[in-house]
Design a protein around this motif. Structure first.
Motif, PDB file in Angstrom:
ATOM      1  N   LEU A  14      24.266  21.354  44.206  1.00 21.07           N
ATOM      2  CA  LEU A  14      23.756  22.638  43.754  1.00 21.07           C
ATOM      3  C   LEU A  14      22.243  22.559  43.747  1.00 21.07           C
ATOM      4  O   LEU A  14      21.661  21.705  43.072  1.00 21.07           O
ATOM      5  N   LEU A  15      21.601  23.427  44.503  1.00 22.62           N
ATOM      6  CA  LEU A  15      20.148  23.423  44.598  1.00 22.62           C
ATOM      7  C   LEU A  15      19.560  24.438  43.641  1.00 22.62           C
ATOM      8  O   LEU A  15      20.159  25.478  43.381  1.00 22.62           O
ATOM      9  N   GLU A  16      18.379  24.124  43.110  1.00 19.85           N
ATOM     10  CA  GLU A  16      17.659  25.052  42.262  1.00 19.85           C
ATOM     11  C   GLU A  16      16.460  25.573  43.035  1.00 19.85           C
ATOM     12  O   GLU A  16      15.724  24.795  43.644  1.00 19.85           O
ATOM     13  N   LEU A  17      16.266  26.871  43.000  1.00 19.03           N
ATOM     14  CA  LEU A  17      15.096  27.482  43.610  1.00 19.03           C
ATOM     15  C   LEU A  17      14.119  27.812  42.488  1.00 19.03           C
ATOM     16  O   LEU A  17      14.482  28.468  41.517  1.00 19.03           O
ATOM     17  N   ILE A  18      12.901  27.327  42.623  1.00 20.78           N
ATOM     18  CA  ILE A  18      11.877  27.554  41.598  1.00 20.78           C
ATOM     19  C   ILE A  18      10.799  28.449  42.181  1.00 20.78           C
ATOM     20  O   ILE A  18      10.171  28.108  43.184  1.00 20.78           O
ATOM     21  N   ALA A  19      10.604  29.601  41.545  1.00 30.18           N
ATOM     22  CA  ALA A  19       9.553  30.530  41.960  1.00 30.18           C
ATOM     23  C   ALA A  19       8.277  30.156  41.215  1.00 30.18           C
ATOM     24  O   ALA A  19       8.292  29.946  40.004  1.00 30.18           O
ATOM     25  N   GLU A  20       7.177  30.069  41.952  1.00 28.77           N
ATOM     26  CA  GLU A  20       5.881  29.762  41.362  1.00 28.77           C
ATOM     27  C   GLU A  20       5.054  31.040  41.339  1.00 28.77           C
ATOM     28  O   GLU A  20       4.788  31.634  42.377  1.00 28.77           O
ATOM     29  N   TYR A  21       4.655  31.448  40.132  1.00 26.24           N
ATOM     30  CA  TYR A  21       3.884  32.672  39.955  1.00 26.24           C
ATOM     31  C   TYR A  21       2.437  32.320  39.624  1.00 26.24           C
ATOM     32  O   TYR A  21       2.081  31.166  39.424  1.00 26.24           O
ATOM     33  N   GLU A  31      19.370  34.659  40.624  1.00 25.11           N
ATOM     34  CA  GLU A  31      19.818  35.966  41.102  1.00 25.11           C
ATOM     35  C   GLU A  31      18.873  36.468  42.188  1.00 25.11           C
ATOM     36  O   GLU A  31      17.704  36.099  42.232  1.00 25.11           O
ATOM     37  N   ASP A  32      19.386  37.320  43.033  1.00 23.48           N
ATOM     38  CA  ASP A  32      18.608  37.940  44.098  1.00 23.48           C
ATOM     39  C   ASP A  32      18.052  36.940  45.104  1.00 23.48           C
ATOM     40  O   ASP A  32      17.030  37.195  45.745  1.00 23.48           O
ATOM     41  N   VAL A  33      18.699  35.789  45.240  1.00 24.75           N
ATOM     42  CA  VAL A  33      18.314  34.802  46.239  1.00 24.75           C
ATOM     43  C   VAL A  33      19.290  34.914  47.408  1.00 24.75           C
ATOM     44  O   VAL A  33      20.496  34.942  47.206  1.00 24.75           O
ATOM     45  N   ALA A  34      18.745  34.994  48.606  1.00 30.14           N
ATOM     46  CA  ALA A  34      19.585  34.996  49.814  1.00 30.14           C
ATOM     47  C   ALA A  34      19.469  33.616  50.447  1.00 30.14           C
ATOM     48  O   ALA A  34      18.364  33.117  50.648  1.00 30.14           O
ATOM     49  N   VAL A  45      26.699  27.168  52.633  1.00 23.91           N
ATOM     50  CA  VAL A  45      25.983  27.416  51.385  1.00 23.91           C
ATOM     51  C   VAL A  45      26.528  28.679  50.740  1.00 23.91           C
ATOM     52  O   VAL A  45      26.814  29.664  51.419  1.00 23.91           O
ATOM     53  N   GLU A  46      26.723  28.610  49.426  1.00 28.42           N
ATOM     54  CA  GLU A  46      27.173  29.760  48.650  1.00 28.42           C
ATOM     55  C   GLU A  46      26.526  29.688  47.280  1.00 28.42           C
ATOM     56  O   GLU A  46      26.721  28.715  46.546  1.00 28.42           O
ATOM     57  N   ASP A  47      25.733  30.699  46.953  1.00 35.49           N
ATOM     58  CA  ASP A  47      25.036  30.764  45.665  1.00 35.49           C
ATOM     59  C   ASP A  47      24.242  29.488  45.366  1.00 35.49           C
ATOM     60  O   ASP A  47      24.230  29.008  44.234  1.00 35.49           O
ATOM     61  N   GLY A  48      23.619  28.933  46.371  1.00 37.83           N
ATOM     62  CA  GLY A  48      22.790  27.747  46.188  1.00 37.83           C
ATOM     63  C   GLY A  48      23.537  26.429  46.215  1.00 37.83           C
ATOM     64  O   GLY A  48      22.933  25.362  46.130  1.00 37.83           O
ATOM     65  N   LEU A  60      18.340  24.880  55.935  1.00 37.61           N
ATOM     66  CA  LEU A  60      18.737  25.881  54.950  1.00 37.61           C
ATOM     67  C   LEU A  60      17.489  26.679  54.600  1.00 37.61           C
ATOM     68  O   LEU A  60      16.424  26.100  54.375  1.00 37.61           O
ATOM     69  N   THR A  61      17.603  27.993  54.573  1.00 39.70           N
ATOM     70  CA  THR A  61      16.480  28.845  54.193  1.00 39.70           C
ATOM     71  C   THR A  61      16.881  29.652  52.969  1.00 39.70           C
ATOM     72  O   THR A  61      17.969  30.218  52.922  1.00 39.70           O
ATOM     73  N   ALA A  62      15.983  29.683  51.978  1.00 38.77           N
ATOM     74  CA  ALA A  62      16.185  30.494  50.777  1.00 38.77           C
ATOM     75  C   ALA A  62      15.156  31.622  50.802  1.00 38.77           C
ATOM     76  O   ALA A  62      13.966  31.375  51.034  1.00 38.77           O
ATOM     77  N   TYR A  63      15.620  32.854  50.569  1.00 36.68           N
ATOM     78  CA  TYR A  63      14.751  34.024  50.550  1.00 36.68           C
ATOM     79  C   TYR A  63      14.744  34.611  49.142  1.00 36.68           C
ATOM     80  O   TYR A  63      15.806  34.841  48.559  1.00 36.68           O
ATOM     81  N   TYR A  64      13.543  34.861  48.628  1.00 36.28           N
ATOM     82  CA  TYR A  64      13.426  35.451  47.285  1.00 36.28           C
ATOM     83  C   TYR A  64      12.077  36.153  47.168  1.00 36.28           C
ATOM     84  O   TYR A  64      11.046  35.582  47.526  1.00 36.28           O
ATOM     85  N   GLY A  65      12.093  37.364  46.661  1.00 37.98           N
ATOM     86  CA  GLY A  65      10.856  38.087  46.382  1.00 37.98           C
ATOM     87  C   GLY A  65       9.944  38.257  47.583  1.00 37.98           C
ATOM     88  O   GLY A  65       8.722  38.205  47.448  1.00 37.98           O
ATOM     89  N   GLY A  66      10.515  38.446  48.762  1.00 31.48           N
ATOM     90  CA  GLY A  66       9.718  38.644  49.955  1.00 31.48           C
ATOM     91  C   GLY A  66       9.162  37.363  50.560  1.00 31.48           C
ATOM     92  O   GLY A  66       8.393  37.411  51.512  1.00 31.48           O
ATOM     93  N   LYS A  67       9.542  36.223  50.015  1.00 33.19           N
ATOM     94  CA  LYS A  67       9.082  34.928  50.529  1.00 33.19           C
ATOM     95  C   LYS A  67      10.287  34.073  50.889  1.00 33.19           C
ATOM     96  O   LYS A  67      11.403  34.368  50.491  1.00 33.19           O
ATOM     97  N   SER A  68      10.028  32.993  51.617  1.00 34.39           N
ATOM     98  CA  SER A  68      11.119  32.094  51.984  1.00 34.39           C
ATOM     99  C   SER A  68      10.632  30.653  51.963  1.00 34.39           C
ATOM    100  O   SER A  68       9.430  30.376  52.025  1.00 34.39           O
TER     101      SER A  68
END
Length: 76
Positions: A14-21, A31-34, A45-48, A60-68
């Protein structure tokens, strides 16, 4: 680029996607990760959650908030 290594078929991670703001704020996003795998014969891959299917390499490519971001997936 990050790498996810699998030692055998059917192994899952299970992978975690971390958004850096701005202002040094980070957040784990679920949520809202493709998620998209380049070669569906090597892994799925399914839900990370990435599951190795057969020996090989793919991306593997993760898309979130207009970035990948891309992650290399290696199955031995």
């Amino acid at each position: 680029m990050a790498v996810a290594k699998f030692s055998n078929r059917c192994e899952s991670k299970l992978l975690e996607l971390i958004a850096e703001y701005e202002k040094d704020y980070d957040e784990i996003v679920e949520e809202d990760v493709a998620w998209e795998i380049a070669d569906v014969e090597i892994a799925k891959v399914e839900d990370g959650e990435v599951t190795a299917l057969k020996k090989g390499r793919t991306t593997l490519t993760a898309y979130y908030g207009g970035k990948s971001t891309k992650i290399n997936v290696n199955v031995k």
